[in-house]
Design an enzyme around this catalytic site. Structure first.
Site, PDB file in Angstrom:
ATOM      1  N   SER A 131       5.635 -50.903  29.576  1.00 35.68           N
ATOM      2  CA  SER A 131       4.450 -50.706  28.737  1.00 35.68           C
ATOM      3  C   SER A 131       4.857 -50.443  27.295  1.00 35.68           C
ATOM      4  CB  SER A 131       3.683 -49.490  29.276  1.00 35.68           C
ATOM      5  OG  SER A 131       2.707 -49.068  28.353  1.00 35.68           O
ATOM      6  N   TYR A 155       3.471 -40.349  31.715  1.00 38.29           N
ATOM      7  CA  TYR A 155       3.386 -41.752  32.159  1.00 38.29           C
ATOM      8  C   TYR A 155       4.416 -42.621  31.431  1.00 38.29           C
ATOM      9  CZ  TYR A 155       1.769 -46.577  32.286  1.00 38.29           C
ATOM     10  OH  TYR A 155       1.725 -47.942  32.416  1.00 38.29           O
ATOM     11  N   LYS A 159       7.977 -44.788  32.691  1.00 39.27           N
ATOM     12  CA  LYS A 159       8.301 -46.201  32.416  1.00 39.27           C
ATOM     13  C   LYS A 159       9.684 -46.308  31.774  1.00 39.27           C
ATOM     14  CE  LYS A 159       4.737 -48.119  34.122  1.00 39.27           C
ATOM     15  NZ  LYS A 159       4.838 -49.047  35.256  1.00 39.27           N
ATOM     16  N   ARG A 298      -9.657 -39.107  20.055  1.00 34.87           N
ATOM     17  CA  ARG A 298      -9.216 -38.704  21.396  1.00 34.87           C
ATOM     18  C   ARG A 298      -7.787 -38.166  21.291  1.00 34.87           C
ATOM     19  NH1 ARG A 298      -9.234 -43.367  25.999  1.00 34.87           N
ATOM     20  NH2 ARG A 298      -7.597 -44.177  24.660  1.00 34.87           N
TER      21      ARG A 298
HETATM   22  P1  NAD Z   1      -3.574 -51.123  39.015  1.00 34.16           P
HETATM   23  O1  NAD Z   1      -3.753 -49.683  39.332  1.00 34.16           O
HETATM   24  O2  NAD Z   1      -4.771 -52.004  38.978  1.00 34.16           O
HETATM   25  O3  NAD Z   1      -2.516 -51.767  39.996  1.00 34.16           O
HETATM   26  C1  NAD Z   1      -1.460 -51.051  40.584  1.00 34.16           C
HETATM   27  C2  NAD Z   1      -1.434 -51.369  42.068  1.00 34.16           C
HETATM   28  O4  NAD Z   1      -0.359 -50.668  42.681  1.00 34.16           O
HETATM   29  C3  NAD Z   1      -2.712 -50.946  42.774  1.00 34.16           C
HETATM   30  O5  NAD Z   1      -3.162 -51.999  43.595  1.00 34.16           O
HETATM   31  C4  NAD Z   1      -2.294 -49.739  43.610  1.00 34.16           C
HETATM   32  O6  NAD Z   1      -3.052 -49.627  44.780  1.00 34.16           O
HETATM   33  C5  NAD Z   1      -0.820 -50.053  43.865  1.00 34.16           C
HETATM   34  N1  NAD Z   1       0.044 -48.877  44.073  1.00 34.16           N
HETATM   35  C6  NAD Z   1       0.129 -47.752  43.331  1.00 34.16           C
HETATM   36  N2  NAD Z   1       1.072 -46.931  43.813  1.00 34.16           N
HETATM   37  C7  NAD Z   1       1.613 -47.561  44.883  1.00 34.16           C
HETATM   38  C8  NAD Z   1       2.650 -47.236  45.808  1.00 34.16           C
HETATM   39  N3  NAD Z   1       3.302 -46.057  45.714  1.00 34.16           N
HETATM   40  N4  NAD Z   1       2.940 -48.118  46.784  1.00 34.16           N
HETATM   41  C9  NAD Z   1       2.271 -49.296  46.888  1.00 34.16           C
HETATM   42  N5  NAD Z   1       1.286 -49.652  46.055  1.00 34.16           N
HETATM   43  C10 NAD Z   1       0.966 -48.797  45.054  1.00 34.16           C
HETATM   44  O7  NAD Z   1      -2.797 -51.199  37.614  1.00 34.16           O
HETATM   45  P2  NAD Z   1      -2.505 -52.441  36.688  1.00 34.16           P
HETATM   46  O8  NAD Z   1      -3.299 -52.287  35.449  1.00 34.16           O
HETATM   47  O9  NAD Z   1      -2.584 -53.700  37.463  1.00 34.16           O
HETATM   48  O10 NAD Z   1      -1.001 -52.138  36.310  1.00 34.16           O
HETATM   49  C11 NAD Z   1       0.096 -52.721  37.005  1.00 34.16           C
HETATM   50  C12 NAD Z   1       1.379 -52.202  36.421  1.00 34.16           C
HETATM   51  O11 NAD Z   1       1.421 -52.486  35.031  1.00 34.16           O
HETATM   52  C13 NAD Z   1       1.532 -50.676  36.538  1.00 34.16           C
HETATM   53  O12 NAD Z   1       2.889 -50.392  36.819  1.00 34.16           O
HETATM   54  C14 NAD Z   1       1.154 -50.179  35.163  1.00 34.16           C
HETATM   55  O13 NAD Z   1       1.792 -48.965  34.855  1.00 34.16           O
HETATM   56  C15 NAD Z   1       1.664 -51.311  34.283  1.00 34.16           C
HETATM   57  N6  NAD Z   1       0.956 -51.413  32.992  1.00 34.16           N
HETATM   58  C16 NAD Z   1      -0.412 -51.502  32.962  1.00 34.16           C
HETATM   59  C17 NAD Z   1      -1.068 -51.588  31.738  1.00 34.16           C
HETATM   60  C18 NAD Z   1      -2.570 -51.638  31.666  1.00 34.16           C
HETATM   61  O14 NAD Z   1      -3.128 -51.352  30.601  1.00 34.16           O
HETATM   62  N7  NAD Z   1      -3.282 -52.009  32.720  1.00 34.16           N
HETATM   63  C19 NAD Z   1      -0.336 -51.609  30.562  1.00 34.16           C
HETATM   64  C20 NAD Z   1       1.063 -51.524  30.629  1.00 34.16           C
HETATM   65  C21 NAD Z   1       1.693 -51.429  31.857  1.00 34.16           C
HETATM   66  C1  WQD Z   2      -8.092 -48.598  23.130  1.00 35.86           C
HETATM   67  C2  WQD Z   2      -8.790 -48.134  21.858  1.00 35.86           C
HETATM   68  C3  WQD Z   2      -9.286 -45.779  21.830  1.00 35.86           C
HETATM   69  C4  WQD Z   2     -12.158 -45.845  25.119  1.00 35.86           C
HETATM   70  C5  WQD Z   2      -3.845 -47.109  27.263  1.00 35.86           C
HETATM   71  C6  WQD Z   2      -2.543 -46.455  27.641  1.00 35.86           C
HETATM   72  C7  WQD Z   2      -1.421 -47.436  27.558  1.00 35.86           C
HETATM   73  C8  WQD Z   2      -1.712 -48.726  28.310  1.00 35.86           C
HETATM   74  C9  WQD Z   2      -3.075 -49.253  28.033  1.00 35.86           C
HETATM   75  C10 WQD Z   2      -0.562 -48.591  30.434  1.00 35.86           C
HETATM   76  C11 WQD Z   2      -8.270 -46.809  21.320  1.00 35.86           C
HETATM   77  C12 WQD Z   2     -10.560 -46.599  21.840  1.00 35.86           C
HETATM   78  C13 WQD Z   2     -11.247 -46.223  24.163  1.00 35.86           C
HETATM   79  C14 WQD Z   2     -13.435 -45.370  24.691  1.00 35.86           C
HETATM   80  C15 WQD Z   2     -12.787 -45.721  22.407  1.00 35.86           C
HETATM   81  N1  WQD Z   2      -1.636 -48.531  29.722  1.00 35.86           N
HETATM   82  N2  WQD Z   2     -11.548 -46.166  22.840  1.00 35.86           N
HETATM   83  N3  WQD Z   2     -13.704 -45.349  23.360  1.00 35.86           N
HETATM   84  O1  WQD Z   2      -5.191 -45.914  24.685  1.00 35.86           O
HETATM   85  O2  WQD Z   2      -4.424 -48.112  23.653  1.00 35.86           O
HETATM   86  O3  WQD Z   2      -3.737 -47.554  25.922  1.00 35.86           O
HETATM   87  O4  WQD Z   2      -4.060 -48.236  28.115  1.00 35.86           O
HETATM   88  O5  WQD Z   2       0.574 -48.724  30.127  1.00 35.86           O
HETATM   89  O6  WQD Z   2      -0.298 -46.807  28.046  1.00 35.86           O
HETATM   90  O7  WQD Z   2      -2.318 -45.371  26.759  1.00 35.86           O
HETATM   91  O8  WQD Z   2      -6.108 -48.138  25.517  1.00 35.86           O
HETATM   92  O9  WQD Z   2      -8.305 -48.970  26.186  1.00 35.86           O
HETATM   93  O10 WQD Z   2      -7.854 -46.484  26.329  1.00 35.86           O
HETATM   94  O11 WQD Z   2      -8.090 -47.539  24.082  1.00 35.86           O
HETATM   95  O12 WQD Z   2     -13.071 -45.670  21.213  1.00 35.86           O
HETATM   96  O13 WQD Z   2     -14.286 -45.000  25.498  1.00 35.86           O
HETATM   97  O14 WQD Z   2     -10.172 -47.911  22.182  1.00 35.86           O
HETATM   98  O15 WQD Z   2      -9.406 -44.646  21.036  1.00 35.86           O
HETATM   99  O16 WQD Z   2      -8.316 -46.868  19.924  1.00 35.86           O
HETATM  100  P1  WQD Z   2      -4.862 -47.328  24.837  1.00 35.86           P
HETATM  101  P2  WQD Z   2      -7.630 -47.767  25.631  1.00 35.86           P
END
Ligand code: NAD
Ligand code: WQD
Length: 342
Positions: A131, A155, A159, A298
């Site tokens: 991430s 978190y 990572k 926030r």
């Molecule tokens: P998500 O929660 O939709 O998907 C994660 C999946 O993993 C889910 O289906 C959950 O049931 C499963 N899971 C969790 N813990 C588990 C375990 N111990 N064993 C087996 N299954 C398990 O999340 P996502 O948005 O699809 O994210 C996927 C990956 O990408 C995550 O590692 C997350 O940290 C990373 N990531 C997400 C974002 C984002 O904004 N969505 C951004 C950067 C990185």
């Molecule tokens: C985006 C923008 C908020 C909600 C998070 C994690 C990051 C990654 C993605 C996993 C910001 C604004 C949001 C609301 C708002 N996940 N906002 N009102 O914070 O960039 O990232 O998700 O790796 O690690 O930190 O994403 O979608 O929460 O916010 O104004 O109700 O929207 O302040 O500027 P963020 P977000």
């Protein structure tokens, strides 16, 4: 006539989740056979059926935990798995400060058990969901992969720990093929409207929240801060369509299949957009008004960050293609259609 080669089999952990499911679609279309391991703690088995419906191809779903070493050993023994895409983990930044041990257990211990099982089975190709959070407070923007790594919440630290484990593992044994993909802000949904992001409870993230305001499920959006040093005062992020992100995984995997190494890449669009730009784009896509109010910043939010995505373009020939409008249109389609799809 030569026989057609058997499709390569991949293990997808967390493949029923938001990003994993879209990547499953892209991988099946690219010809891979998939085994999906998910404990469904943040997803539903129904998503696996929907992936099959989108692609017309079956996949093997296994309910279980990535920390279950015996289960992983059985999977590696019974299936000809050649590589792993590791999505499974917990991802809510706020919750990671309240329940850090759950995050270290799922994200760090889970990844460790997976790597140990892979090493024992001789499976040495792994693509990991990292991430942009690993960068922390920007020293410069856009973030390049060389930006210092200093995450500011548990978190993000999970990572970074997994990234470090992967770098050490590759250092110890150059046969490993490791892809560390740093996602920016994934949004949008598959064009079918069948799979997308459907968070439980009140959404933390901007796009699902906006979508719920558009349907009338939430009254208004709180815009967290309009006094940042950004063009319109609201937070700026690099939103990337989840279908583009999924394509980035296929490109990274195919690169690793040809070239052993430890690849670390930003997957973002390379462009920043503000909260108000997102609101306007969603209004255009949905034809609905998104009621919103300005509220205090926030805690823990950064004013602005976006990716330098040059390295992914140079190495993989991959780049994000979808517009902000397309991200909003696809989110809206999923929001309005998925409940009816069964
Ligand atoms: P998500 O929660 O939709 O998907 C994660 C999946 O993993 C889910 O289906 C959950 O049931 C499963 N899971 C969790 N813990 C588990 C375990 N111990 N064993 C087996 N299954 C398990 O999340 P996502 O948005 O699809 O994210 C996927 C990956 O990408 C995550 O590692 C997350 O940290 C990373 N990531 C997400 C974002 C984002 O904004 N969505 C951004 C950067 C990185
Ligand atoms: C985006 C923008 C908020 C909600 C998070 C994690 C990051 C990654 C993605 C996993 C910001 C604004 C949001 C609301 C708002 N996940 N906002 N009102 O914070 O960039 O990232 O998700 O790796 O690690 O930190 O994403 O979608 O929460 O916010 O104004 O109700 O929207 O302040 O500027 P963020 P977000």
């Amino acid at each position: 006539m030569s026989a057609r080669p058997e499709p390569a089999t991949l293990l997808i952990t967390g493949g029923a989740g938001y990003i994993g499911a879209h990547t499953c679609v892209a991988l099946q279309r690219a010809g891979y056979r998939l085994v999906v391991l998910d404990n469904f703690c943040n997803s539903s088995p129904q998503t696996l059926a929907r992936i099959e419906r989108i692609t017309g191809q079956p996949l093997e779903g296994v309910q279980g935990d990535v920390r279950d070493r015996a289960l992983l050993d059985r999977l590696f023994q019974s299936q000809a798995i050649q590589g792993v895409l590791h999505f499974a983990g917990l991802k809510a930044v706020g919750e990671s400060s309240e329940k850090p041990l759950e995050y270290y257990s799922n994200n760090v211990a889970g990844s460790l058990v997976l790597m140990q099982a892979m090493q024992a089975a001789g499976v040495k190709t792994l693509v990991f969901s990292s991430s942009a959070t690993v960068y922390g407070t920007p020293q410069f923007l856009p973030y390049t992969e060389a930006h210092p790594l200093a995450p500011v919440n548990p978190y993000g630290r999970t990572k970074l720990m997994v990234e470090d484990m992967l770098r050490d593992l590759h250092q110890s044994d150059a046969d490993w093929r490791v892809g560390i993909l740093r996602y920016f802000n994934p949004v949008g949904a598959d064009a079918s409207g069948l799979i997308g992001e459907d968070p439980r409870g009140i959404p933390n993230n901007l796009m699902p929240f906006i979508a719920q305001v558009a349907t009338g499920r939430r009254e208004f959006l709180n815009v967290w801060g309009n006094d940042y040093d950004t063009p319109d005062g609201t937070g700026v992020r690099d939103y990337i369509h989840v279908t583009d992100l999924a394509a980035g995984h296929v490109s990274a995997l195919q690169h690793l299949e040809k070239t052993p190494g430890c690849l670390t890449l930003n997957l973002g669009s390379g462009q920043g957009h503000s909260v108000l730009e997102m609101v306007r784009a969603f209004e255009q896509a949905s034809g609905r008004t998104i009621a919103h109010r300005f509220a205090p910043r926030r805690a823990g939010d950064l004013p602005a960050f976006w990716a330098n995505a040059d390295e992914a373009r140079r190495i993989l020939g991959w780049e994000a293609r979808c517009s902000l409008l397309q991200m909003c249109e696809d989110t809206w389609r999923f929001q309005t259609q998925s409940a009816e799809a069964g």
